[in-house]
Design a protein around this motif. Structure first.
Motif, short mmCIF file in Angstrom:
data_model
loop_
_atom_site.label_atom_id
_atom_site.label_comp_id
_atom_site.label_asym_id
_atom_site.label_seq_id
_atom_site.Cartn_x
_atom_site.Cartn_y
_atom_site.Cartn_z
N GLU A 1 -3.68 6.63 -0.44
CA GLU A 1 -2.84 6.01 -1.76
C GLU A 1 -1.38 5.99 -1.20
OE1 GLU A 1 -3.58 4.14 -4.36
OE2 GLU A 1 -5.74 4.46 -3.48
N VAL A 2 -1.12 7.13 -0.55
CA VAL A 2 0.39 7.41 -0.15
C VAL A 2 0.75 6.47 1.16
CG1 VAL A 2 1.74 9.27 0.63
CG2 VAL A 2 0.55 9.62 -1.06
N SER A 3 -0.31 6.27 1.89
CA SER A 3 -0.05 5.67 3.22
C SER A 3 -0.47 4.02 3.10
CB SER A 3 -1.08 6.03 4.29
OG SER A 3 -0.80 7.61 4.24
N LYS A 4 -0.86 3.74 2.07
CA LYS A 4 -1.25 2.08 2.13
C LYS A 4 0.26 1.32 1.86
CE LYS A 4 -1.70 1.41 -3.01
NZ LYS A 4 -3.04 1.18 -3.90
N PRO A 5 -0.03 0.30 2.50
CA PRO A 5 1.11 -0.65 2.64
C PRO A 5 1.47 -1.27 1.25
CG PRO A 5 -0.54 -1.62 3.79
CD PRO A 5 -0.98 -0.46 3.54
N LEU A 6 2.91 -1.30 0.82
CA LEU A 6 3.00 -2.10 -0.27
C LEU A 6 3.46 -3.43 -0.34
CD1 LEU A 6 5.44 0.72 -1.68
CD2 LEU A 6 2.87 0.44 -2.36
N SER A 7 3.12 -3.92 0.68
CA SER A 7 3.44 -5.34 1.15
C SER A 7 2.36 -6.46 0.55
CB SER A 7 3.55 -5.66 2.71
OG SER A 7 2.50 -5.38 3.27
N ASP A 8 1.88 -7.31 1.32
CA ASP A 8 1.29 -8.35 0.66
C ASP A 8 -0.52 -7.79 0.79
OD1 ASP A 8 0.13 -9.08 3.29
OD2 ASP A 8 1.64 -10.37 3.50
N ILE A 9 -1.14 -8.65 0.08
CA ILE A 9 -2.62 -8.24 -0.07
C ILE A 9 -3.35 -8.21 1.36
CG2 ILE A 9 -4.79 -9.23 -0.99
CD1 ILE A 9 -3.54 -9.84 -3.37
N ARG A 10 -2.85 -9.16 2.35
CA ARG A 10 -3.42 -9.40 3.59
C ARG A 10 -3.34 -8.01 4.44
NH1 ARG A 10 -1.95 -13.78 8.14
NH2 ARG A 10 -3.58 -13.18 9.83
N ASN A 11 -2.01 -7.41 4.44
CA ASN A 11 -1.80 -6.13 5.08
C ASN A 11 -2.61 -5.03 4.46
OD1 ASN A 11 -0.16 -7.10 6.89
ND2 ASN A 11 1.73 -7.26 5.84
N GLN A 12 -2.75 -4.97 3.01
CA GLN A 12 -3.33 -4.04 2.39
C GLN A 12 -4.83 -3.91 2.98
OE1 GLN A 12 -2.86 -3.52 -1.89
NE2 GLN A 12 -0.75 -4.01 -1.55
N ARG A 13 -5.53 -5.20 2.93
CA ARG A 13 -6.83 -5.52 3.57
C ARG A 13 -7.02 -4.88 4.74
NH1 ARG A 13 -6.99 -10.50 2.74
NH2 ARG A 13 -7.94 -10.49 0.50
N LYS A 14 -6.15 -5.00 5.63
CA LYS A 14 -6.26 -4.72 7.22
C LYS A 14 -6.14 -3.10 7.09
CE LYS A 14 -4.22 -8.51 9.71
NZ LYS A 14 -3.07 -9.22 10.37
N PHE A 15 -5.31 -2.67 6.24
CA PHE A 15 -5.28 -1.11 6.18
C PHE A 15 -6.54 -0.46 5.66
CE2 PHE A 15 -4.55 2.46 3.10
CZ PHE A 15 -3.62 3.42 4.22
N TYR A 16 -7.10 -0.97 4.73
CA TYR A 16 -8.22 -0.64 4.12
C TYR A 16 -9.45 -0.68 5.27
CZ TYR A 16 -6.34 -0.01 -0.47
OH TYR A 16 -5.82 0.70 -1.58
N GLN A 17 -9.58 -1.93 6.02
CA GLN A 17 -10.59 -2.00 7.00
C GLN A 17 -10.40 -1.08 7.94
OE1 GLN A 17 -9.75 -6.11 7.59
NE2 GLN A 17 -11.23 -6.92 5.84
#
Length: 282
Positions: A89-105
């Motif tokens: 939660e602390v490290s996840k990007p606050l940018s767009d959904i695409r970057n968040q999806r890449k982070f989780y993957q």
């Protein structure tokens, strides 16, 4: 303290831990503050577990194996899970959904790589094997000819065996994969709901009824091949059906101890569905 009393007291503490964690999520949701509060509660329970163990003498090796293979990991997995969830939660990007999806993957790949790194013990544990238990789950029984953790000499030998943490780590990986899968699903939900914003499905029967229904489905292992967490499932139900379930653990206990017609709502569903089919046959 007799073994039976020892394990019973630990189980009571674990049940209280589960209830406390649920209440925190109920009050604070699933954000960083909630996770931090959960970690504080878990830390307190683990310290209490250690204090209880140091005062206890196991009557047989099998009891010690049971403690370190089955009991202690139930507490440690909570700490690993919430600690890693906090990092995510602390490290996840606050940018767009695409970057968040890449982070989780990417996080999913890390978890799978971690699982692969301990594949030998992973398969031993998943097969419910026991032939090495006296080396893996008895204190002071390390075999340096076998694979042992890198942090071997950092362990509290009175509270740790060579592989009890590994059990908790395996269980935590499963929970974290579910956690990240849920976060990925959350990223998709707004888009899906916006396709038909006027559509809203709300639960209009009692809270007890929906808890009975989904608890039965959970016990049937109907979700994620039986790997779903009950608390996560109930929070998902709350979000989907726009309902606050409160202390569902208490409700489940009340259902369990009904004197008559324990599965009242499930019986009603069966009765009404059968009646519907019979009416259509006529």
């Amino acid at each position: 303290m007799h073994n039976t009393t020892f394990f019973k007291n630990i189980e009571l503490n674990y049940q209280k831990l589960e209830q406390d964690l649920h209440l925190i999520h109920e009050e604070h949701g699933n954000g960083i503050m909630a996770i931090e509060n959960c970690l504080i509660i878990i830390d307190g329970q683990i310290r209490q577990l250690r204090a209880m163990l140091l005062k206890h003498h196991f009557e047989a090796m099998g009891d010690e194996i049971y403690f370190f293979k089955e009991v202690k990991p139930k507490f440690i997995v909570k700490y690993i899970y919430y600690n890693k969830a906090l990092q995510i939660e602390v490290s996840k990007p606050l940018s767009d959904i695409r970057n968040q999806r890449k982070f989780y993957q990417a996080e999913i790949k890390k978890i799978k790589l971690h699982r692969d790194s301990q594949s030998e013990f992973y398969h031993y544990y998943k097969r419910n094997a026991t032939f090495l238990d006296q080396k893996y789950f008895v204190r002071y029984s390390y075999d340096l000819k076998m694979a042992v953790p890198n942090q071997l000499y950092d362990f509290d030998e009175n509270f740790t065996t060579s592989h009890d943490y590994s059990v908790a780590s395996i269980l935590a990986d499963t929970m974290l994969l579910q956690y990240i899968s849920d976060r990925l699903l959350d990223l998709e939900l707004p888009e899906e709901f916006n396709m038909n914003a006027k559509t809203k499905i709300s639960w209009t029967l009692s809270k007890v009824a929906i808890i009975e229904l989904f608890y039965a489905l959970h016990q049937q292992k109907a979700f994620n091949n039986g790997n779903s967490d009950l608390s996560e499932l109930m929070r998902y139900v709350e979000n989907v059906f726009d309902i606050k379930l409160g202390n569902f653990h208490k409700v489940i206990q009340e259902i369990k101890y009904r004197k008559t017609n324990r599965t009242k709502f499930l019986n009603l569903l069966t009765e009404n569905l059968n009646r519907h089919f019979l009416d259509n046959d006529e």
